[in-house]
Write a protein that holds these residues in place. Structure first.
Motif, PDB file in Angstrom:
ATOM      1  N   THR A   1       0.826  -1.205   0.000  1.00  0.00           N
ATOM      2  CA  THR A   1       0.000   0.000   0.000  1.00  0.00           C
ATOM      3  C   THR A   1       0.860   1.254   0.000  1.00  0.00           C
ATOM      4  O   THR A   1       0.444   2.297  -0.499  1.00  0.00           O
ATOM      5  N   GLY A   2       2.069   1.159   0.582  1.00  0.00           N
ATOM      6  CA  GLY A   2       2.819   2.341   0.948  1.00  0.00           C
ATOM      7  C   GLY A   2       2.362   2.839   2.313  1.00  0.00           C
ATOM      8  O   GLY A   2       1.393   2.333   2.894  1.00  0.00           O
ATOM      9  N   ARG A   3       3.051   3.829   2.840  1.00  0.00           N
ATOM     10  CA  ARG A   3       2.623   4.494   4.076  1.00  0.00           C
ATOM     11  C   ARG A   3       3.400   5.803   4.218  1.00  0.00           C
ATOM     12  O   ARG A   3       4.401   6.007   3.528  1.00  0.00           O
ATOM     13  N   ILE A   4       2.928   6.676   5.086  1.00  0.00           N
ATOM     14  CA  ILE A   4       3.666   7.893   5.369  1.00  0.00           C
ATOM     15  C   ILE A   4       4.812   7.526   6.308  1.00  0.00           C
ATOM     16  O   ILE A   4       4.586   7.039   7.407  1.00  0.00           O
ATOM     17  N   ARG A   5       6.025   7.727   5.866  1.00  0.00           N
ATOM     18  CA  ARG A   5       7.192   7.232   6.586  1.00  0.00           C
ATOM     19  C   ARG A   5       7.267   7.796   8.006  1.00  0.00           C
ATOM     20  O   ARG A   5       7.120   8.997   8.221  1.00  0.00           O
ATOM     21  N   GLY A   6       7.508   6.887   8.924  1.00  0.00           N
ATOM     22  CA  GLY A   6       7.672   7.272  10.307  1.00  0.00           C
ATOM     23  C   GLY A   6       6.375   7.581  11.029  1.00  0.00           C
ATOM     24  O   GLY A   6       6.400   7.956  12.204  1.00  0.00           O
ATOM     25  N   LYS A   7       5.248   7.416  10.364  1.00  0.00           N
ATOM     26  CA  LYS A   7       3.954   7.719  10.959  1.00  0.00           C
ATOM     27  C   LYS A   7       3.176   6.437  11.226  1.00  0.00           C
ATOM     28  O   LYS A   7       3.489   5.366  10.712  1.00  0.00           O
ATOM     29  N   SER A   8       2.133   6.564  12.021  1.00  0.00           N
ATOM     30  CA  SER A   8       1.307   5.409  12.357  1.00  0.00           C
ATOM     31  C   SER A   8       0.416   5.022  11.190  1.00  0.00           C
ATOM     32  O   SER A   8       0.255   5.781  10.219  1.00  0.00           O
ATOM     33  N   ILE A   9      -0.175   3.851  11.309  1.00  0.00           N
ATOM     34  CA  ILE A   9      -1.109   3.398  10.283  1.00  0.00           C
ATOM     35  C   ILE A   9      -2.267   4.379  10.155  1.00  0.00           C
ATOM     36  O   ILE A   9      -2.659   4.758   9.036  1.00  0.00           O
ATOM     37  N   GLU A  10      -2.829   4.832  11.287  1.00  0.00           N
ATOM     38  CA  GLU A  10      -3.954   5.773  11.215  1.00  0.00           C
ATOM     39  C   GLU A  10      -3.568   7.068  10.498  1.00  0.00           C
ATOM     40  O   GLU A  10      -4.348   7.611   9.713  1.00  0.00           O
ATOM     41  N   GLU A  11      -2.353   7.550  10.752  1.00  0.00           N
ATOM     42  CA  GLU A  11      -1.915   8.795  10.119  1.00  0.00           C
ATOM     43  C   GLU A  11      -1.685   8.632   8.618  1.00  0.00           C
ATOM     44  O   GLU A  11      -1.662   9.640   7.879  1.00  0.00           O
ATOM     45  N   SER A  12      -1.506   7.407   8.162  1.00  0.00           N
ATOM     46  CA  SER A  12      -1.312   7.152   6.735  1.00  0.00           C
ATOM     47  C   SER A  12      -2.624   7.014   5.979  1.00  0.00           C
ATOM     48  O   SER A  12      -2.638   7.039   4.742  1.00  0.00           O
ATOM     49  N   LEU A  13      -3.733   6.845   6.696  1.00  0.00           N
ATOM     50  CA  LEU A  13      -5.005   6.532   6.036  1.00  0.00           C
ATOM     51  C   LEU A  13      -5.510   7.617   5.085  1.00  0.00           C
ATOM     52  O   LEU A  13      -6.012   7.283   3.994  1.00  0.00           O
ATOM     53  N   PRO A  14      -5.443   8.909   5.408  1.00  0.00           N
ATOM     54  CA  PRO A  14      -5.945   9.905   4.447  1.00  0.00           C
ATOM     55  C   PRO A  14      -5.234   9.842   3.094  1.00  0.00           C
ATOM     56  O   PRO A  14      -5.875   9.904   2.044  1.00  0.00           O
ATOM     57  N   ARG A  15      -3.896   9.731   3.132  1.00  0.00           N
ATOM     58  CA  ARG A  15      -3.147   9.623   1.879  1.00  0.00           C
ATOM     59  C   ARG A  15      -3.445   8.297   1.192  1.00  0.00           C
ATOM     60  O   ARG A  15      -3.570   8.234  -0.040  1.00  0.00           O
ATOM     61  N   TYR A  16      -3.566   7.234   1.981  1.00  0.00           N
ATOM     62  CA  TYR A  16      -3.950   5.932   1.410  1.00  0.00           C
ATOM     63  C   TYR A  16      -5.260   6.057   0.632  1.00  0.00           C
ATOM     64  O   TYR A  16      -5.360   5.610  -0.518  1.00  0.00           O
ATOM     65  N   LYS A  17      -6.257   6.654   1.246  1.00  0.00           N
ATOM     66  CA  LYS A  17      -7.563   6.773   0.600  1.00  0.00           C
ATOM     67  C   LYS A  17      -7.483   7.600  -0.670  1.00  0.00           C
ATOM     68  O   LYS A  17      -8.074   7.252  -1.701  1.00  0.00           O
TER      69      LYS A  17
END
Length: 301
Positions: A109-125
């Motif tokens: 999926t990717g993720r925002i580096r160094g951030k939590s899963i919840e913090e990555s969700l807006p960019r994921y969506k």
């Protein structure tokens, strides 16, 4: 006559960035692989994808071998140059999947580096809602490998789709029917999760399966725990790890899975380098036996 055993095919992954992937395919097909998953790491590297599709189809020729899934592994949620190449790679493979005969594109999926899963969700969506629509328009599914890449819930560099709690979140953010999982038991065993109940619960979202296993080193856990200097788990090729693949494949069949199990090599601590193909062939034959072998006896009725 159609062979129902081949509702689940046993194959392998191939590196799309090789100088000549088609030559590698011609080399390994006589070994008995029934499917292949061409994949790329972070970038397609300037590869002419339509040309690659044609070369692979020519290499396969009349052999009964399928390209069911293409792989694009990297972090498409971040914005560095290589991350942007990963995102463009997803788009390119989605647009050209039909040339391979593939129906699924898989990766992280990717993720925002160094951030939590919840913090990555807006960019994921934001990213995956757009990619899901692009894929749906092409009749393509998107599948996330359940690999943490050494990340965890609080932080990481690559992927948020590595455990069932995260799956609940991401599938809520993107409820698209064509978004699912590229699943393997190894990545759940690494976190001491029993993979069998997962198949029963998550089977509708399992679009592709990787043939990779793990050995849990309980002696290390008992003496050193899971955060000591000695690794408490080893990634293994199927047939060398702890999973009962007869049961895994049986559960997949009971759940209605029809697709491929493509062996993910290059991780086994023993069967690697000069022994890589030796290990993969052992896994190929082991998985075929777990599936039910290659013989087919018609119903005498």
């Amino acid at each position: 006559m159609t062979n129902p055993l081949l509702d689940i095919r046993i194959g392998t992954m191939i590196k799309g960035n090789l100088p000549d992937p088609a030559a590698y395919v011609r080399q390994i097909l006589p070994l008995g692989f029934e499917s292949i998953e061409p994949f790329f790491w972070q970038t397609i590297g300037g590869k002419d994808i339509p040309k690659l599709a044609a070369e692979l189809k020519e290499a396969i020729g009349d052999a009964d071998v399928k390209i069911d899934t293409l792989g694009m592994f990297g972090n498409p949620l971040e914005t560095t140059e290589i991350d942007q190449q990963t995102l463009e790679g997803w788009k390119t493979l989605i647009d050209n999947a039909h040339l391979f005969g593939a129906k699924t594109i898989a990766g992280f999926t990717g993720r925002i580096r160094g951030k939590s899963i919840e913090e990555s969700l807006p960019r994921y969506k934001q990213v995956w809602s757009e990619l899901a629509k692009r894929a749906a328009d092409k009749g393509v599914r998107l599948a996330f490998e359940n690999c943490a890449m050494d990340g965890n819930w609080a932080s990481g560099d690559w992927n948020i789709a590595h455990n069932p709690d995260a799956w609940e979140l991401i599938f809520n953010e993107t409820p698209d029917d064509n978004i699912g999982l590229e699943w393997e038991p190894c990545h759940q065993m690494v976190y001491l999760i029993d993979p069998i109940p997962q198949i029963r619960k998550w089977a509708p979202k399992i679009f592709h399966v990787h043939g990779k296993d793990a050995t849990i080193r309980w002696d290390v856990i008992r003496e050193n725990g899971i955060f000591g200097k000695y690794p408490f788990v080893q990634m293994r090729s199927p047939g060398f790890g702890d999973s009962d693949w007869t049961r895994v494949i049986s559960e997949l069949r009971l759940a209605g899975y029809k697709g491929c199990i493509d062996i993910e090599g290059w991780h086994d601590p023993v069967y690697r380098n000069e022994l890589e193909i030796t290990g993969q062939v052992k896994s190929l034959n082991y998985l075929k036996e777990a599936r039910g072998g290659m013989s087919f006896i018609a119903n005498p009725a």
